[in-house]
Design an enzyme around this catalytic site. Structure first.
Site, short mmCIF file in Angstrom:
data_model
loop_
_atom_site.label_atom_id
_atom_site.label_comp_id
_atom_site.label_asym_id
_atom_site.label_seq_id
_atom_site.Cartn_x
_atom_site.Cartn_y
_atom_site.Cartn_z
N LYS A 12 129.00 44.42 -19.02
CA LYS A 12 128.48 44.63 -17.66
C LYS A 12 129.24 45.79 -17.03
O LYS A 12 130.47 45.88 -17.18
CB LYS A 12 128.67 43.35 -16.86
N SER A 33 126.37 34.45 -11.62
CA SER A 33 125.86 35.71 -12.16
C SER A 33 125.86 35.84 -13.67
O SER A 33 125.30 36.80 -14.20
CB SER A 33 126.64 36.89 -11.56
N SER A 62 123.85 38.52 -11.13
CA SER A 62 123.94 39.96 -11.12
C SER A 62 124.02 40.60 -12.50
O SER A 62 123.82 41.80 -12.64
CB SER A 62 125.16 40.39 -10.30
#
Lengths: 92, 463
Positions: free
Chosen positions: B80, B179, B155
């Site tokens: 990420k 997330s 996210s």
């Protein structure tokens, strides 16, 4: 000098009549705080912030009314009288 | 023959160890998927193809010379894009970070490199991890792999889209309110939020330091277990199914309906607001687990209804503190929604922040009390399937429209507050849409959680 009871609560909360007055003062404090916050959002040219402030205000009012504020001991408050009951199995 | 990009991490490791597959071939298969689907799904912000090819070639050379770094040796995965990878930008999905280049690897990246991982690139995310849909990213929204008109969750949305489509066999994400678990659930993956503090978050752009967790998105529980072991300093060799130890007794007992496990479904609150498809998938999952031998009951978490009110002031205040200087200096560089949510945090009085932290103590003790009585909590990971991109509300099973953000966080954020480890594993897809749904499992310790999650996975989807 203020002391505390055996549960660690400030002793002024234990006096008759004081909690209600404290709740009123707390509500007025939030009224004033968020009135200021909305003016501040306009002053900073962030009017779109105001709906979010309303959500935050609701959350803080809920927090201030929560029962753990009357008992600051970090112990579980287990209630078994809630809808849904309690039929949890014992650990094998 | 199966495309190697579709293998699980553990199966790919087995093929690599048997020299039936090379890391170069596996990495090229994943890079081909990125070329095919990466832009369509907007999954990656940076693709480190040169680095990946060099690492894959090195892994093959090492293996040929007898060096075996364990089950991650030669496995391609992604990060990420708020995790530092030396020499590459860490954008956090934001124009605020324009021009940033990481000077060093985050400690977790060092651990992945030492285990022989191949880094394919940095994935798209909701800006600064401050959202659940991935819509507010300076690089545009990531898209759901099954239906690109929908959100892949967030996210860590780019990570989930990547793993689902073979653009890497796993990804490392972060979870402040859900997330990792949210995108894993809506994309049909396994997403692990370890216990708070188990995986170091140094070198990771924070959102809320007391709520942030780092963990893997993967295809199977065993894959997530390998990554958890490596992220916490192990080498992954002792993970059941990944090394020589094979399956454990618990998983074998699932097959004969004799898994002597106890579970609590926390209700009310957690089951009050669900879409019909999710409720149906969850009920079917519980029936399968009971058939495998689990004893499942219900019990209340008394203060569960306060979870959103406890979570909000903590996450926005901690976020605002970290972003204060850039909000003042370059507020317009944020996406509008994320800027406003961070600005909101400047109006949290300190006394209310402390009240919220007290609320966490109460919730933590209540979850501990339930886990004193059972091996795990079981609940849906998400009350809804992947929402359409741009939707502000979604209908629940009573027809009432609810806000997307509140619903997406509703079932996961409690365990960021308490710090308990939690995992989402796939349930049967929603009947009407065919979209994935996730079963969330919570336990006291991460290694215990992974063991019972593996047993549940076998009961739900087989070996």
């Amino acid at each position: 000098m203020a002391g505390s009871d055996r549960a660690g609560n400030p002793d002024h909360l234990g006096q008759a009549g004081q909690p209600d007055r404290a709740a009123d003062a707390s509500a007025r404090e939030l009224d004033d705080w968020f009135a200021f916050a909305r003016i501040d959002a306009d002053r900073r040219n962030l009017p779109a912030l105001k709906p979010l402030l309303s959500g935050l205000e609701s959350a803080l009012r809920e927090l201030r009314a929560a029962d753990w504020n009357d008992d600051f001991r970090a112990e579980p408050i287990i209630r078994r009288d809630l809808p849904g009951g309690d039929d949890a199995p014992a650990r094998a | 023959m199966q495309d190697p990009a579709d293998l699980s991490l553990v199966d790919a490791a087995r093929e690599l160890r048997a020299q039936a597959l090379t890391s170069v071939a596996l990495t090229e298969a994943c890079l081909a998927r990125i070329a095919r689907d990466g832009a369509r799904l907007n999954a990656f912000i940076t693709v480190t193809d040169d680095l990946a090819r060099a690492q894959a070639a090195q892994a093959d050379r090492e293996r040929a010379s007898g060096i075996d770094r364990g089950p991650l040796h030669g496995i391609p995965l992604s990060l990420k894009d708020l995790i530092d990878l030396a020499g590459t930008p860490t954008t956090a999905g934001s124009n605020v970070r324009a021009g940033h280049v990481a000077r060093a690897d985050a400690p977790i990246v060092t651990r992945l490199r030492e285990a022989g991982a191949v880094i394919l690139g940095k994935t798209n995310l909701h800006e600064f991890a401050m959202g659940t849909t991935n819509e507010d990213s300076a690089f545009g929204p990531a898209r759901h792999p099954q239906d690109p008109s929908r959100s892949p969750g967030g996210s860590s949305g780019g990570s989930a889209a990547a793993v689902r489509m073979g653009m890497g066999l796993a990804s490392i994400g972060t979870d402040t309110g859900g997330s990792i678990r949210i995108p894993s659930a809506v994309c049909g993956l396994v997403g692990l939020k370890p216990a708070f503090g188990e995986v170091p978050a140094d070198g990771v752009v924070p959102l809320s330091r007391s709520l942030d967790h780092v963990g893997p998105l993967a295809r199977t529980v065993a894959d997530a277990h390998v990554l958890f072991d490596i992220l916490t300093g192990g080498d992954g060799r002792a993970v059941p199914g990944a090394g020589a130890s094979g399956e454990d007794l618990l998983t074998r007992n699932v097959h004969s309906g004799q898994a002597e496990l106890t579970a609590i479904v926390p209700a009310p609150y957690f089951l009050d607001r669900l879409q019909a498809d999710v409720r149906e998938s969850f009920d079917a999952a519980l029936a399968r687990l009971r058939a495998a031998g689990l004893s499942i009951g219900t019990a209340a978490l008394a203060h569960a209804h306060h979870v959103p009110a406890i979570y909000l002031p903590i996450v926005v205040a901690e976020g605002a503190a970290w972003h204060a200087r850039t909000l003042d200096a370059m507020g317009e560089a944020y996406t509008p929604n994320v800027r406003l949510r961070l600005e909101m945090g400047r109006y949290v009085p300190a006394t209310d922040y402390i009240r919220a932290q007290r609320g966490r103590d109460v919730l933590r003790a209540e979850v501990d009390a339930l886990l004193d009585r059972a091996d795990m909590l079981l609940l849906p990971a998400l009350p809804m399937v992947a929402p359409p991109i741009g939707a502000a509300t979604v209908p629940m099973d009573d027809g009432v429209e609810e806000p997307v953000r509140a619903m997406m966080l509703r079932l996961t954020q409690a365990f960021n507050l308490t710090g308990h480890p939690a995992i989402s594993i796939p349930m049967r897809p929603a009947a009407s849409s065919g979209l994935p749904c996730g079963l969330q499992i919570v336990a006291r310790r991460t290694r215990d959680l992974l063991r019972v999650a593996r047993a549940c996975e076998v009961a739900l989807v087989g070996d």
